[in-house]
Design a protein around this motif. Sequence first.
Motif, PDB file in Angstrom:
ATOM      1  N   HIS A  29      -6.221 -16.909  14.172  1.00 54.44           N
ATOM      2  CA  HIS A  29      -5.300 -17.857  14.807  1.00 54.44           C
ATOM      3  C   HIS A  29      -3.884 -17.867  14.247  1.00 54.44           C
ATOM      4  CE1 HIS A  29      -8.417 -19.636  17.332  1.00 54.44           C
ATOM      5  NE2 HIS A  29      -9.228 -19.466  16.297  1.00 54.44           N
ATOM      6  N   THR A  30      -3.595 -17.069  13.221  1.00 54.17           N
ATOM      7  CA  THR A  30      -2.209 -16.994  12.735  1.00 54.17           C
ATOM      8  C   THR A  30      -1.567 -15.658  13.092  1.00 54.17           C
ATOM      9  OG1 THR A  30      -2.805 -16.108  10.551  1.00 54.17           O
ATOM     10  CG2 THR A  30      -2.728 -18.517  10.797  1.00 54.17           C
ATOM     11  N   TRP A  37       5.115 -20.505  14.457  1.00 57.85           N
ATOM     12  CA  TRP A  37       4.738 -21.443  13.393  1.00 57.85           C
ATOM     13  C   TRP A  37       3.443 -20.981  12.717  1.00 57.85           C
ATOM     14  CZ3 TRP A  37       0.271 -24.291  12.838  1.00 57.85           C
ATOM     15  CH2 TRP A  37       0.285 -25.325  11.898  1.00 57.85           C
ATOM     16  N   ALA A  38       2.479 -20.569  13.517  1.00 55.70           N
ATOM     17  CA  ALA A  38       1.217 -20.085  12.963  1.00 55.70           C
ATOM     18  C   ALA A  38       1.417 -18.773  12.208  1.00 55.70           C
ATOM     19  CB  ALA A  38       0.187 -19.904  14.077  1.00 55.70           C
ATOM     20  N   GLY A 326     -15.966 -23.744  14.440  1.00 58.21           N
ATOM     21  CA  GLY A 326     -16.100 -22.745  15.498  1.00 58.21           C
ATOM     22  C   GLY A 326     -15.508 -23.157  16.824  1.00 58.21           C
ATOM     23  N   GLN A 327     -14.770 -24.284  16.831  1.00 57.32           N
ATOM     24  CA  GLN A 327     -14.237 -24.807  18.080  1.00 57.32           C
ATOM     25  C   GLN A 327     -12.724 -24.708  18.184  1.00 57.32           C
ATOM     26  OE1 GLN A 327     -15.711 -28.818  18.320  1.00 57.32           O
ATOM     27  NE2 GLN A 327     -17.841 -28.182  18.621  1.00 57.32           N
ATOM     28  N   ALA A 328     -12.127 -23.833  17.389  1.00 58.30           N
ATOM     29  CA  ALA A 328     -10.660 -23.752  17.383  1.00 58.30           C
ATOM     30  C   ALA A 328     -10.105 -23.416  18.770  1.00 58.30           C
ATOM     31  CB  ALA A 328     -10.197 -22.720  16.365  1.00 58.30           C
ATOM     32  N   LEU A 340      -3.497 -27.248  15.653  1.00 58.66           N
ATOM     33  CA  LEU A 340      -2.483 -26.817  14.683  1.00 58.66           C
ATOM     34  C   LEU A 340      -2.837 -27.292  13.276  1.00 58.66           C
ATOM     35  CD1 LEU A 340       0.820 -27.471  16.691  1.00 58.66           C
ATOM     36  CD2 LEU A 340      -0.283 -25.266  16.264  1.00 58.66           C
ATOM     37  N   ASP A 341      -3.326 -28.520  13.170  1.00 59.60           N
ATOM     38  CA  ASP A 341      -3.731 -29.030  11.855  1.00 59.60           C
ATOM     39  C   ASP A 341      -4.845 -28.180  11.262  1.00 59.60           C
ATOM     40  OD1 ASP A 341      -1.896 -31.096  11.910  1.00 59.60           O
ATOM     41  OD2 ASP A 341      -3.312 -32.565  12.701  1.00 59.60           O
ATOM     42  N   LEU A 342      -5.843 -27.851  12.079  1.00 55.44           N
ATOM     43  CA  LEU A 342      -6.964 -27.051  11.585  1.00 55.44           C
ATOM     44  C   LEU A 342      -6.487 -25.681  11.116  1.00 55.44           C
ATOM     45  CD1 LEU A 342     -10.011 -26.622  11.155  1.00 55.44           C
ATOM     46  CD2 LEU A 342     -10.152 -25.863  13.543  1.00 55.44           C
ATOM     47  N   VAL A 343      -5.625 -25.042  11.892  1.00 57.41           N
ATOM     48  CA  VAL A 343      -5.130 -23.709  11.545  1.00 57.41           C
ATOM     49  C   VAL A 343      -4.237 -23.764  10.301  1.00 57.41           C
ATOM     50  CG1 VAL A 343      -3.679 -21.780  12.316  1.00 57.41           C
ATOM     51  CG2 VAL A 343      -5.337 -22.819  13.883  1.00 57.41           C
ATOM     52  N   GLY A 344      -3.267 -24.676  10.306  1.00 58.58           N
ATOM     53  CA  GLY A 344      -2.348 -24.765   9.178  1.00 58.58           C
ATOM     54  C   GLY A 344      -3.036 -25.154   7.888  1.00 58.58           C
TER      55      GLY A 344
END
Length: 364
Positions: A29-30, A37-38, A326-328, A340-344
Amino acid sequence: TARHTPQPIALTSEHAGIAKELDTLVRAHTRDPQNPWAIAHGLVALGADLTLQNDQPAVEWLFETYAERVETQAGWVLRFPESVGDTRVEPHPDLILKALTDAGVDPDRMVKVQGESHVVGDLFRGSLVETHFEKRTGQSSFKTPNDLAWTLMGLASWSEAGTEWTTPSLQTTTIDDLTDHAWLKLSSATSFLAKAKKTKTGFQKRGQGIFAFTCGGAHMIQGVNHAKLKGFGHPSLDGPIKVQMELLTYRYPIELAQIDAALVEHPKYAAALLIQRLKLTGHTLETLARLSASGHADAPTTASLAPYVDAVVETVKRLRESGLLGQANQLKTKDYQRYLDLVGDSAHALRGLRIATGESPVFY
């Protein structure tokens, strides 16, 4: 800048497996070419040679696709906009500059901006033109103290002793004055924690002081410590590294206990609370691991990082068990901010783990 790593921690096989789960999420996801941003978070977590899903190098792609070359009274400058249409680029000034310096990108690396050849270091020079703090009046280019962290860390990374600059509006700024300004803002924002620690009265998070800063002020603490470790700021204001480390290790178990209590009392908010737990544990580990890598006399030992590694691992296990890990992709369409919070937060947690295990250097 010098490359530093702490004495590495050896992860257990279970811990290594959890770290791999974080790595998989962050890589998935980045590396999205449409999410600068990611990408910046991917550079911090995974390093300067990150390649995107379109097989393009992340650094060159960021400059060619999102950077601007703008004419000013002092000539052209490079910068990244806050956003392009609905695409978030830099919600905080110099977020990408900070990510590039933090990842150890060479300032002489060649890039293209709007068809013109540049080096990455031109972004640093552009930030110098657009950043100011006037010590006598307190006037600055920052909308809020929260915006200081990324600029200070980016500028401190590539500045030399005695660095000063004059903006087109004839504002003179020095890296030492900017460091002291940030330290005083940080000290003020954490004064209630210092009082609570001294009087043993505890605290509740109500968005006050340091809790009004992004990620609970972790970026501000990292930025000030980074600048001080680089030798910037005046000796009369020495000591923030030890002070802020003590306050961070004081507040951390209290915040963690509050989150865990809320998870029991309010299970319907589990998704938000688990991501908050990842934010707290991951950013705390990253902040302490960065200090450990510096070798500073007041830095935590590598062995003392183990409980923070354990807390990140436990949080990731809970996220997996809740199904959230697993739900991103579903979050991306249903609740973009939570996505975004989960990824960052995963990126910062992974960076903390990789520093602690010696896989990711810190550049001072």
